[in-house]
Design an enzyme around this catalytic site. Structure first.
Site, PDB file in Angstrom:
ATOM      1  N   ARG A 324       6.132  21.923 -11.281  1.00  0.00           N
ATOM      2  CA  ARG A 324       7.079  22.484 -10.313  1.00  0.00           C
ATOM      3  C   ARG A 324       7.370  23.979 -10.520  1.00  0.00           C
ATOM      4  NH1 ARG A 324      11.510  21.242  -9.150  1.00  0.00           N
ATOM      5  NH2 ARG A 324      11.199  21.100  -6.916  1.00  0.00           N
ATOM      6  N   TYR A 328       6.123  25.948  -7.289  1.00  0.00           N
ATOM      7  CA  TYR A 328       7.173  26.316  -6.313  1.00  0.00           C
ATOM      8  C   TYR A 328       8.143  27.363  -6.858  1.00  0.00           C
ATOM      9  CZ  TYR A 328       5.883  21.469  -5.160  1.00  0.00           C
ATOM     10  OH  TYR A 328       5.207  20.306  -4.910  1.00  0.00           O
ATOM     11  N   CYS A 353      -4.582  27.738 -20.297  1.00  0.00           N
ATOM     12  CA  CYS A 353      -5.132  29.092 -20.236  1.00  0.00           C
ATOM     13  C   CYS A 353      -4.992  29.674 -18.837  1.00  0.00           C
ATOM     14  CB  CYS A 353      -6.584  29.072 -20.695  1.00  0.00           C
ATOM     15  SG  CYS A 353      -6.649  28.617 -22.427  1.00  0.00           S
TER      16      CYS A 353
HETATM   17  N1  LLP Z   1       9.161  10.413   2.848  1.00  0.00           N
HETATM   18  C1  LLP Z   1       8.033  11.132   3.054  1.00  0.00           C
HETATM   19  C2  LLP Z   1       7.171  10.799   4.178  1.00  0.00           C
HETATM   20  C3  LLP Z   1       7.712  12.193   2.186  1.00  0.00           C
HETATM   21  O1  LLP Z   1       6.602  12.897   2.409  1.00  0.00           O
HETATM   22  C4  LLP Z   1       8.564  12.500   1.094  1.00  0.00           C
HETATM   23  C5  LLP Z   1       8.233  13.580   0.161  1.00  0.00           C
HETATM   24  C6  LLP Z   1       9.707  11.700   0.901  1.00  0.00           C
HETATM   25  C7  LLP Z   1       9.979  10.680   1.806  1.00  0.00           C
HETATM   26  C8  LLP Z   1      10.663  11.921  -0.243  1.00  0.00           C
HETATM   27  O2  LLP Z   1      11.268  13.167  -0.203  1.00  0.00           O
HETATM   28  P1  LLP Z   1      12.445  13.533  -1.231  1.00  0.00           P
HETATM   29  O3  LLP Z   1      13.626  12.634  -0.921  1.00  0.00           O
HETATM   30  O4  LLP Z   1      11.933  13.302  -2.596  1.00  0.00           O
HETATM   31  O5  LLP Z   1      12.726  14.963  -0.966  1.00  0.00           O
HETATM   32  N2  LLP Z   1       6.364  17.854  -5.103  1.00  0.00           N
HETATM   33  C9  LLP Z   1       7.467  18.460  -4.397  1.00  0.00           C
HETATM   34  C10 LLP Z   1       8.078  17.524  -3.372  1.00  0.00           C
HETATM   35  C11 LLP Z   1       7.089  16.967  -2.383  1.00  0.00           C
HETATM   36  C12 LLP Z   1       7.716  16.034  -1.401  1.00  0.00           C
HETATM   37  C13 LLP Z   1       6.691  15.322  -0.592  1.00  0.00           C
HETATM   38  N3  LLP Z   1       7.224  14.343   0.318  1.00  0.00           N
HETATM   39  C14 LLP Z   1       8.499  18.943  -5.410  1.00  0.00           C
HETATM   40  O6  LLP Z   1       8.275  18.785  -6.610  1.00  0.00           O
HETATM   41  O7  LLP Z   1       9.521  19.528  -5.023  1.00  0.00           O
END
Ligand code: LLP
Length: 408
Positions: A324, A328, A353
């Site tokens: 992360r 980001y 690296c």
């Molecule tokens: N539903 C769908 C269709 C999604 O694509 C996602 C997340 C969620 C629910 C859940 O979202 P949340 O409540 O966790 O915000 N790797 C990134 C976040 C990617 C989110 C992808 N989709 C990070 O580390 O911030």
């Protein structure tokens, strides 16, 4: 999760209590390790559930977005509380089933579902497939026909709102690959009418992005989706579900749980208001808000390198275990397991690296020595699940703690 130092050691628990000594939990471990606190997950699930219900009798299911954390103990615990899951691959459907999540509480989302994934999911009898395109709907129809089954589907709408989050995690804006706008409806309806015995439209779904705080934008997106829902009803479809996705953010910088739990309560109120008068089962897909706070990533300082411009603390864990910060620019709190009193400014780096391999930059921390352990906070969501073996490093271990003791 409240972290505090007592006798110079990092503890977790209610301030004023004895707390659990993090060092005691990991002292027998070698190498980087993720720790998840199940009690925290339960607390946050119960808070969200109560917020959505508002003391009333809302018909709803919380489908945990397991892409954020697919540890079987977390899936099993949430399922025991009545949760379902939102999955994005055949692999996640399989993990959920193995962890004991009932198939009729599993939703399959994802933009590139293969024929095999659809076939596997339908044969397991999952609750719903969230459809991303007309071509996908046609593929689902043909697989369902082959299996002699009827697929329950929801159309993923792209409500074209700007949720003001990191561009890599917005999904409901017209320039994102996700979902469909109203111009897709005629084609979708034609496919439904062509294959009525193998497709059943249950409702609409949306997910506009992640790490969101703006409830007005979330409400606007729900209202836009409800408009389409009403339109489909006038076309003769009887819709009995509405899936509003996930997205609620957490305050990584401050670790202020009270502020975000109050956001969760406001979210519940906003949702109830937005869907008032709609006779549906409400589905939600939260990920981060349920599990981020429960997780710590713990690494060990290998070297302290004092360069003219900066002091680097180089750990045995880095971007390959928690992507992360590199991906980001996310800012996770860094908590050394020991506080010796003196403070020092560091860049916290890993062994990879690449210059993007940092976990935190320019942070003032209790002084670190070679061999010290350091915890990276709020790593329970999108941590281990995004880890890789880049540079042929081992994956970190995962430990699950309940009532202050390791259970898994
Ligand atoms: N539903 C769908 C269709 C999604 O694509 C996602 C997340 C969620 C629910 C859940 O979202 P949340 O409540 O966790 O915000 N790797 C990134 C976040 C990617 C989110 C992808 N989709 C990070 O580390 O911030």
């Amino acid at each position: 999760m409240a972290y505090f130092y007592s006798g110079g050691r990092l503890k977790v628990g209610a301030p004023g209590s004895n707390g659990t000594d993090i060092h005691d939990l990991v002292k027998d471990q070698t190498g980087p390790v993720y720790i998840y606190d199940l009690d925290n997950v339960v607390k946050r699930f119960e808070t969200l559930k109560a917020a959505l219900e508002g003391g009333g009798t809302l018909r709803h299911t919380i489908h945990f977005a397991m892409k954020s954390n697919s540890h079987p103990a977390i899936l099993a615990k949430l399922a025991s509380l009545g949760a379902g899951v939102d999955t994005v691959s055949g692999g996640e459907v399989k993990l959920a089933i193995e962890a004991g999540v009932p198939a009729d509480r599993i939703i399959l989302s994802g933009v590139a579902k293969t024929e095999r994934e659809i076939e596997y999911s339908l044969s397991q009898g999952i609750k719903q497939i969230n459809v991303e395109s007309p071509q996908e709907l046609a593929r689902i129809a043909s697989v369902a026909r082959k299996l002699g089954k009827t697929a329950d589907v929801a159309f993923r709408m792209n409500p074209d709102v700007n949720p003001k989050t990191h561009p890599y995690i917005t999904t409901g804006f017209r320039e994102n690959k996700f979902g469909m706008d109203e111009s897709f409806l005629p084609e979708l309806i034609a496919i439904l009418r062509d294959t009525p015995q193998h497709l059943r439209l249950r409702g609409l779904t949306q997910h506009i992005g992640s790490q969101l705080f703006d409830l007005a934008v979330m409400k606007e997106a729900i209202e836009k989706t409800i408009k389409v829902h009403r339109h489909l009803e006038t076309e003769g479809f009887q819709l009995d579900r509405l899936d509003i996705g996930g997205g609620i953010g957490i305050r990584y910088e401050t670790g202020d749980e009270e502020e975000e739990l109050s956001l969760v309560r406001d979210y519940g109120r906003m949702v109830r208001e937005a869907i008032r008068g709609l006779d549906v089962e409400l589905l939600t897909e939260p990920g981060r808000v349920l599990v981020a706070r429960s997780g710590l990533l713990i690494g060990e300082v290998q070297y302290i390198k004092r360069a003219p411009a900066k002091t680097f603390a180089i750990l045995d864990t880095g971007m390959h275990h928690l992507m992360r910060p590199a991906l980001y620019g996310a800012k996770h709190r860094v908590l050394p397991l020991h506080d010796r009193g003196a403070k020092q400014n560091y860049d916290i780096c890993g062994p990879i690296c690449e210059s993007s391999d940092f976990l935190a930059k320019d942070v003032t921390l209790p002084e670190l020595h070679q061999g010290d352990r350091v915890a990276i906070a709020d790593a329970g969501a999108y941590g281990f699940v995004m880890a890789s073996r880049y540079n042929a490093h081992e994956l970190p271990r995962e430990l699950v703690v309940e009532n202050g003791v390791i259970v898994n």
